[in-house]
Design a protein around this motif. Structure first.
Motif, PDB file in Angstrom:
ATOM      1  N   GLN A  42     -55.864  25.659  41.521  1.00  0.00           N
ATOM      2  CA  GLN A  42     -56.591  26.600  40.662  1.00  0.00           C
ATOM      3  C   GLN A  42     -57.152  27.716  41.526  1.00  0.00           C
ATOM      4  N   GLU A  43     -56.917  28.944  41.100  1.00  0.00           N
ATOM      5  CA  GLU A  43     -57.419  30.072  41.887  1.00  0.00           C
ATOM      6  C   GLU A  43     -58.802  30.459  41.396  1.00  0.00           C
ATOM      7  N   LEU A  44     -59.686  30.611  42.347  1.00  0.00           N
ATOM      8  CA  LEU A  44     -61.064  30.946  41.997  1.00  0.00           C
ATOM      9  C   LEU A  44     -61.494  32.182  42.777  1.00  0.00           C
ATOM     10  N   ALA A  45     -62.024  33.151  42.055  1.00  0.00           N
ATOM     11  CA  ALA A  45     -62.442  34.403  42.704  1.00  0.00           C
ATOM     12  C   ALA A  45     -63.917  34.288  43.117  1.00  0.00           C
ATOM     13  N   VAL A  46     -64.154  34.491  44.380  1.00  0.00           N
ATOM     14  CA  VAL A  46     -65.514  34.345  44.911  1.00  0.00           C
ATOM     15  C   VAL A  46     -66.394  35.480  44.400  1.00  0.00           C
ATOM     16  N   GLU A  47     -67.549  35.120  43.912  1.00  0.00           N
ATOM     17  CA  GLU A  47     -68.512  36.155  43.465  1.00  0.00           C
ATOM     18  C   GLU A  47     -69.723  36.237  44.376  1.00  0.00           C
ATOM     19  N   PHE A  64     -72.578  33.890  47.174  1.00  0.00           N
ATOM     20  CA  PHE A  64     -72.866  32.689  47.946  1.00  0.00           C
ATOM     21  C   PHE A  64     -74.319  32.284  47.736  1.00  0.00           C
ATOM     22  N   PHE A  65     -74.526  31.030  47.838  1.00  0.00           N
ATOM     23  CA  PHE A  65     -75.900  30.537  47.730  1.00  0.00           C
ATOM     24  C   PHE A  65     -76.223  29.673  48.921  1.00  0.00           C
ATOM     25  N   GLU A  66     -77.442  29.783  49.313  1.00  0.00           N
ATOM     26  CA  GLU A  66     -77.885  29.073  50.491  1.00  0.00           C
ATOM     27  C   GLU A  66     -77.768  27.569  50.279  1.00  0.00           C
ATOM     28  N   SER A  67     -77.373  26.906  51.315  1.00  0.00           N
ATOM     29  CA  SER A  67     -77.321  25.460  51.287  1.00  0.00           C
ATOM     30  C   SER A  67     -77.576  24.983  52.704  1.00  0.00           C
ATOM     31  N   SER A  68     -77.023  23.851  53.025  1.00  0.00           N
ATOM     32  CA  SER A  68     -77.238  23.339  54.376  1.00  0.00           C
ATOM     33  C   SER A  68     -76.234  23.985  55.324  1.00  0.00           C
ATOM     34  N   PRO A  69     -76.391  23.776  56.610  1.00  0.00           N
ATOM     35  CA  PRO A  69     -75.425  24.361  57.552  1.00  0.00           C
ATOM     36  C   PRO A  69     -74.003  23.843  57.325  1.00  0.00           C
ATOM     37  N   GLN A  70     -73.876  22.689  56.702  1.00  0.00           N
ATOM     38  CA  GLN A  70     -72.545  22.120  56.493  1.00  0.00           C
ATOM     39  C   GLN A  70     -72.118  22.204  55.020  1.00  0.00           C
ATOM     40  N   HIS A  71     -72.783  23.043  54.282  1.00  0.00           N
ATOM     41  CA  HIS A  71     -72.523  23.045  52.837  1.00  0.00           C
ATOM     42  C   HIS A  71     -72.809  24.450  52.293  1.00  0.00           C
ATOM     43  N   LEU A  72     -71.744  25.065  51.839  1.00  0.00           N
ATOM     44  CA  LEU A  72     -71.900  26.406  51.256  1.00  0.00           C
ATOM     45  C   LEU A  72     -71.558  26.314  49.771  1.00  0.00           C
ATOM     46  N   VAL A  73     -72.426  26.914  48.945  1.00  0.00           N
ATOM     47  CA  VAL A  73     -72.153  26.935  47.515  1.00  0.00           C
ATOM     48  C   VAL A  73     -71.664  28.333  47.145  1.00  0.00           C
ATOM     49  N   VAL A  74     -70.540  28.354  46.489  1.00  0.00           N
ATOM     50  CA  VAL A  74     -69.939  29.636  46.110  1.00  0.00           C
ATOM     51  C   VAL A  74     -69.890  29.696  44.589  1.00  0.00           C
ATOM     52  N   ARG A  75     -70.391  30.798  44.076  1.00  0.00           N
ATOM     53  CA  ARG A  75     -70.191  31.013  42.639  1.00  0.00           C
ATOM     54  C   ARG A  75     -68.882  31.780  42.472  1.00  0.00           C
ATOM     55  N   ALA A  76     -68.034  31.222  41.685  1.00  0.00           N
ATOM     56  CA  ALA A  76     -66.700  31.825  41.550  1.00  0.00           C
ATOM     57  C   ALA A  76     -66.274  31.795  40.084  1.00  0.00           C
TER      58      ALA A  76
END
Lengths: 915, 373
Positions: free
Chosen positions: A75-80, A82-94
């Motif tokens: 599934q293709e997801l277009a990045v909109e 980023f949201f802060e998370s931990s150094p090993q975890h990035l949350v992307v709204r797409a």
């Protein structure tokens, strides 16, 4: 985990996601390899070791720019964003190809949890339909091109994007955005989420303030229920045995991470609510309930703990129900004479039971016309206005409120209106006029919404009142729009309570601004209440056939300064087909002009009811039966409520004085007759009814005292003896008179005037010549002053200082002023003041009036300045008349009176004598 | 059952917080010179008005600015102290300023003073609040302002205890009518003004029945006027709506004053609480317990006419519980010559950082997770 939207410097390095892992070969983790990412040609596993372990998310963020495309499970997801998370975890709204928002969790550890992405996907998929959690979509590995020449392979978990602020966002605001409804919703929603997980043997593993999103459903959606939803399923796994379950096999029990996370979240939210200043009474009661309930979440005693989500939700609903209203102590029933004013009575059930609807002026106040109800504190204004309010009659869910042509909402100026805007000085009111009106609007709107909240709890909310979700939503939206606020709503759940919280916040904001001397950028207008009324009559069936009546009590200038009243008068004088105001005030206590100096002709435009003069007028027009019925009704209701067997006439008997007016004769004769034993002049229901000058509170005190002193038992049906009644009445009389001394303002001066005049009335009764009445000679009873020729009324005739004293004599009901309408004869206006009758027993005076001190303006002004001197002159005038008559007739009417002229007119001595 | 004790919740009580607050300790007449950025005090008619300024001079303290309130009652008697008061302050401070009369503008004036001095200070503003002859109104207004604004202030409260308070036991027993009963003349004359204290409006929006908590002083009429102002029927029929907080004096020889207060104020069968007149923390605890008991069921009004230290406790309590309304009744005038004589002991309460104090007090009612180890 989601924190604030991305932006420079917003990475705080907090870690709450999966443990940092190691990089792995990019292999498909799902059972359908064709949709995995293993086919990616750009994967450079060797680069993994070069990546900064603590800064993976930062690295990914640098690699992904808005507009980048991610492929997850085909599934293709277009990045909109980023949201802060931990150094090993990035949350992307797409967004997916169809434009739907998705949350993509990019993880440093490609195989999170014990079972890796495949297991996670399997577990998460099982949660489908659990709406308390963000819906899972897919999981897989995803290659992310790194700056330079490499590609990073991450674990990726895709779930529904839940729009809204996180609990952490709400708590980090200053002040924290926590309310009672939010706290309750949080408890309910997270408990339900954990319940859904437990049912599948799962644990979320990341219950925290950062993973709870206050979600507001989109308008037009299938659901209207906003809620807290648990997001970020990257920590999902099998539930492990916790400490409650003891040792399981060889495994050391571990803490229930979800439950403890839940408790920690609740503590944060609870403490934020505790920090809220100030708290409404309901929130204070709710916190008290939670102080008991929350510790039970960790209590592992069988039968005491609340570790089961379903039980917790039930307990929560019960706690909220208990917190909804103040306790309604059943002991109120046993002490009915404790309630001598409306403010004393918590329970509306008690209130209605005690309200004497035989009140002679009730009919004049009720009805669709605007009314000014005048009288001093204690005359029953508050009782009457409160009785007219809808809220008062909602105590019994099975009982319909009385069917009247109006529907009332009661607001007293003696509480928050006075407390929060009473300080505004005359010179500040014009500048703060918008804020004053706004605060008043909010206070009234609060009462409307709170009353409707009570209605909405009733089974007949829709069938009788026509109040349902649609009407509640319309009201909420109207208030929000009027305040120009956009707030995160919890949807239809407790919507009116949410509306109240909006109003509370607006009131706080307004008060703070006024205290700082600032103005608000936006305020509601002078027509807000008219608009609100139209909304209610237009949308809510029950209101459509009734006029909305705002009952504003204690609208007097010791509560609100005249300049503030001038601002508010423009609101209070407005009337529309949908609404009117009925105002309770003290005579001389409110101003009749508005801010533009427009004057209202109170008598012409409003129905004016003066409790004191109404009472006296009925007395003098021969309608004494109505008054006695009222006095009887007041007592009968309390006796019944208190469980007494006796009726008022059984307990008090009838007066010996038949007709009772001969009480004056008996009092006058007391020195010559010298009856033995304890005096018993004041007794019997008729006599007690005559103590009243509209001041219902005095009657209640008398009843209370007679029952106390008579030690009346519940089963007693014989009268309290006359001397006991007499002593009780005199003691109440003295106490009330003594209270005048501490009245504010002018207490000592008002007291001096009252005691001088009372002593004079007694002396006239005892020593002045009898007068002709009804063909006979009767003792003169002159508790009244009549002043002719006060052109233009008190304010024009008196100096400012004299007027101030005079007006407070009336406002504090030392004297009751008969209304102007009944005082006109010819072209001369006569001021008629009657000493409050409950003071007369303190002086041993009669209660009726058959004579008056008739003075001119100069004498009256002298009385206000130096009552002793004026009354000495008045006495001298009476005795001159007596001597003249005596000379003419050569007849000594009262041989014993000879010595009385020499007796000092000591007010104190008269009070001490007391009959 | 569990294999080991699990975590549990602890509710932070007012006792937890009060026990961690500093107590009053003697302010010795000698010792190392101290520095304050700001002295706040009041010009009054009692001798002890001069005590703390003189003590500061004796200790060679350094004060950057001194500001004092001037009252509009007993003006002539107050003025008799002005010269020595200003001279004593002048010995430790180059800038000594009176704030003028009246309470209406006090808050604004004090805010301006704090703004100005804060701009001069390099760190936290070190403030000495001399409550010796300050009215309770002044003590509570000042504390409210400082706590609410969460200024970076380190506060020391100073208090000169009088050597002799009137009435003495002998004066009281010889002529009780002077002090007890309607119209008794006591230490003050008449009632000047009664009003809601604008800084403490309470939150009485829910229409609950009133309860009045009175910390009475020696003026019968003032307390009764305030009660009557809230609801006149509370005087004749108080029921459980009236609570008297009667002061227990610091020194055992003054213990009789507790009973005298009850007599003067004619507390009758009403509910009473006995609270130390000196330890402000006990006032905080007593009032907060009462709040816990009644809030949500009653709307509370506090009438704080007791001691200065009780006023300090009231200020901390009311900061934490803004739902409580404060009503003040001021006398028309004080019988200045009868009030007090001399100084017995000077005390200080080092409240420290007010931000920390506010945080600590705000913690009352918080729940905390406790893990037993």
């Amino acid at each position: 985990m989601r924190q604030r939207p991305d932006g420079a410097g917003e990475w705080d390095g907090r870690h709450a996601g999966p443990e940092p892992g190691t990089y792995a070969e990019p292999v498909s983790v799902l059972s359908t390899p064709e949709v995995g990412v293993s086919s990616s040609p750009d994967v450079v596993p060797g680069k993994a070791a070069d990546a900064p372990g603590a800064g993976l998310a930062l690295l990914l963020r640098a690699a992904l720019v808005p507009g980048s495309r991610l492929q997850v499970e085909g599934q293709e997801l277009a990045v909109e964003r980023f949201f802060e998370s931990s150094p090993q975890h990035l949350v992307v709204r797409a967004r997916d190809r169809l434009g739907r928002l998705r949350a993509v969790h990019l993880l440093g550890e490609p195989e999170p949890g014990g079972g890796g992405l495949a297991r996670l996907a399997e577990d998460a998929a099982a949660l489908e339909g659990a709406t308390q959690l963000a819906a899972f979509h897919s999981a897989g590995l995803v290659p992310v091109p790194l700056p330079g020449d490499g590609t990073w392979v991450c674990g990726a978990v895709v779930e529904e994007w839940v729009e809204g602020p996180t609990l952490a966002d709400l708590l980090s605001c200053r002040p924290p955005q926590m309310t009672g409804t939010r706290l309750l919703a949080l408890m309910r929603d997270v408990a339900n989420a954990i319940g859904a997980l437990r049912a599948l043997g799962l644990e979320h593993g990341g219950v925290s303030a950062a993973n709870l999103v206050l979600w507001t459903p989109p308008r037009g959606g299938l659901t209207d229920s906003g809620r807290f939803r648990l997001v970020d399923c990257t920590g999902l796994g099998r539930r492990r045995p916790d400490w409650r379950q003891g040792l399981v096999g060889d495994h050391e029990p571990v803490e229930d991470r979800d439950w403890l996370g839940f408790v920690e979240v609740l503590l944060q939210a609870h403490n934020a609510l505790v920090d809220t200043k100030p708290l409404s009474a309901r929130d204070l009661r709710l916190l008290r309930e939670l102080d008991v309930l929350l510790p039970a979440l960790l209590d592992d005693e069988p039968g005491l703990g609340l570790a089961d989500p379903a039980t917790l939700v039930q307990a929560l609903e019960s706690a909220d129900e208990r917190a909804a209203r103040p306790s309604d102590p059943s002991r109120e029933g046993g002490r009915p004479f404790e309630f001598v004013s409306a403010e004393h009575i918590v329970s509306n059930r008690t209130f209605v039971a005690l309200f004497a609807d035989s009140c002679p002026w009730l009919d004049r106040v009720d009805g669709p016309a605007p009314v000014v109800l005048r009288g001093p504190r204690g005359c029953g204004k508050s009782m009457l206005l409160r009785w007219l309010s809808l809220r008062t009659h909602l105590y019994d869910p099975d009982m319909r409120p009385p069917d009247r042509s109006t529907v009332g909402f009661y607001v007293s100026c003696s509480s928050d209106l006075q407390n929060r805007i009473g300080w505004i000085a005359d010179d500040e009111a014009p500048r703060l006029r918008r804020e004053i009106v706004h605060f008043f609007n909010m206070l009234v709107a609060r009462e409307v919404v709170d009353t409707l909240r009570l209605v909405s709890d009733r089974a007949d909310a829709q069938s009788l009142f026509g109040l349902g979700p649609e009407q509640e939503r319309a009201l909420h939206e109207f208030v929000a729009a009027s305040l120009q606020v956009q707030t995160r709503s919890l949807g239809s759940w407790q919507r009116l309570r949410q509306c109240l919280e909006l109003i509370d916040a607006a009131m706080q904001e307004c008060h703070s601004a006024m205290r700082r001397g600032q103005t608000l950028p936006w305020t509601t207008s002078e027509t807000f209440l008219a608009d609100l009324s139209r909304l209610l009559t237009g949308r809510v069936a029950y209101f459509s056939t009734r006029r909305i009546t705002y009952l504003v009590d204690d609208y007097s200038d010791h509560r609100l300064k005249p300049a503030v009243q001038r601002v508010l008068n423009r609101v209070l004088w407005e009337r529309t087909p949908a609404h009117v105001f009925k105002i309770g005030t003290e005579k001389y206590g409110s101003t009749g002009v508005d801010e533009a100096n427009a004057m209202i002709d109170v008598g012409r435009e409003l129905v004016v009811v003066d409790a004191g003069s109404e009472y006296l007028a009925l007395n003098e027009s021969g309608q004494t039966k109505r008054l006695r019925d009222f006095a009887d009704d007041l007592l009968a209701r309390r006796l019944q409520w208190g469980g007494y067997e006796a009726t008022p006439s059984q307990l008090l008997g009838t007066s010996d004085w038949s007709p009772y007016r001969s009480l004056g004769q008996a009092l006058r004769a007391r020195r010559t007759d010298r009856p033995g034993g304890r005096p018993g002049y004041y007794h019997g229901l008729e006599c007690i009814a005559d103590l009243c000058t509209g001041d219902v509170h005095s009657l209640l005190l008398v009843y209370q005292r007679i029952l106390d002193r008579g030690a009346v038992a519940l089963d007693q049906v014989v009268p309290v003896d006359k001397p006991t009644q007499h002593a009780a009445i005199v003691s109440v009389s003295r106490e009330l008179l003594e209270q005048v001394r501490v009245t504010y303002p002018h207490g000592p001066r008002l007291y001096a005037i009252a005691t001088e005049f009372g002593a004079h009335v007694r002396r006239v009764l005892d020593d002045a010549p009898k007068i002709k009445k009804g063909g006979g000679q009767v003792p003169p009873m002159c508790p009244r002053i009549e002043v002719e020729g006060l052109w233009g009324g008190l304010q024009d005739a008196l100096s400012a200082e004299e007027y101030d004293v005079a007006s407070w004599l009336v406002r504090r009901a030392v004297f009751v002023e008969l209304d102007a309408g009944s005082a006109r004869h010819g072209n001369v206006q006569t001021l008629r003041w009657q000493l409050r009758r409950v003071y007369l027993p303190a002086f041993g005076a009669a209660l009726q009036k058959n004579d008056a001190e008739k003075w001119d303006e100069a004498a009256f002004r002298s009385f206000l300045r130096d009552p002793h001197a004026q009354l000495t002159r008045a006495w001298a005038s009476r005795t001159r008349g007596r001597r003249a008559r005596a000379d003419a007739s050569q007849q000594e009417l009262f041989p014993a009176d000879g010595a009385s002229d020499a007796r000092p007119a000591s007010a104190g001595a008269a009070v001490a004598d007391g009959g | 059952m569990t294999g080991r004790p699990g975590p549990r919740l602890h509710r932070v009580t007012v006792e937890d917080v009060a026990s961690a607050l500093p107590e009053a300790r003697p302010f010795p007449g000698d010792g190392a010179a101290e520095e304050f950025d700001l002295y706040l005090g009041a010009l009054g008619f009692e001798e002890r008005c001069l005590t703390v300024p003189r003590l500061l001079a004796r200790r060679q303290a350094r004060v950057r600015a001194a500001v004092f309130a001037e009252y509009d009652t007993n003006v002539r008697e107050n003025e008799a102290n002005r010269g020595p008061y200003e001279a004593a302050l002048g010995a430790v401070c180059a800038r000594v300023t009176g704030l003028g009369t009246g309470v209406r503008h006090y808050e604004k004036q004090l805010t301006d003073v704090l703004d100005a001095e804060a701009s001069r200070a390099t760190g936290a503003l070190r403030v000495l609040l001399d409550t010796s002859v300050a009215s309770n109104h002044l003590v509570m207004s000042t504390l409210k302002l400082l706590l609410d604004q969460r200024r970076d202030v380190v506060l020391t409260v100073a208090y000169a205890e009088a050597d002799r308070y009137h009435p003495t036991r002998q004066e009281f027993e010889l002529n009780p009518d002077r002090w007890v009963g309607p119209g008794s003349r006591g230490l003050e004359a008449g009632v000047g003004e009664i009003d809601v204290m604008v800084q403490y409006p309470g939150y009485h929006v829910d229409g609950l029945p009133d309860s009045v908590v009175v910390i009475p002083g020696w003026g019968r009429d003032r307390a009764r006027a305030a009660i009557s102002w809230v609801n006149p029927s509370f005087l004749a029929s108080p029921g459980d709506r009236l609570v008297w907080v009667l002061g227990r004096p610091l020194h055992s020889e003054d213990a009789w004053r507790h009973d005298a207060l009850a007599l003067i104020n004619d507390v009758g069968e009403s509910r009473t609480l006995d609270v130390d007149t000196f330890d402000y923390r006990r006032t905080l605890v007593a009032l907060d317990r009462l709040f816990e008991e009644l809030s949500g069921q009653r709307q509370l009004t506090l009438v704080p006419l007791g001691s200065k230290m009780q006023a300090l406790g009231c200020a901390v309590f009311c900061y934490r519980r803004p739902e409580v309304r404060v009503v003040f009744a001021t006398p028309a005038s004080y019988r200045g010559s009868l009030y007090s004589a001399g100084t017995r002991q000077v005390w200080r309460v080092d409240l420290g950082s007010l931000r920390e104090l506010a945080d600590r007090v705000d913690g009352i009612g918080h729940l905390r997770l406790v893990r037993d180890r």
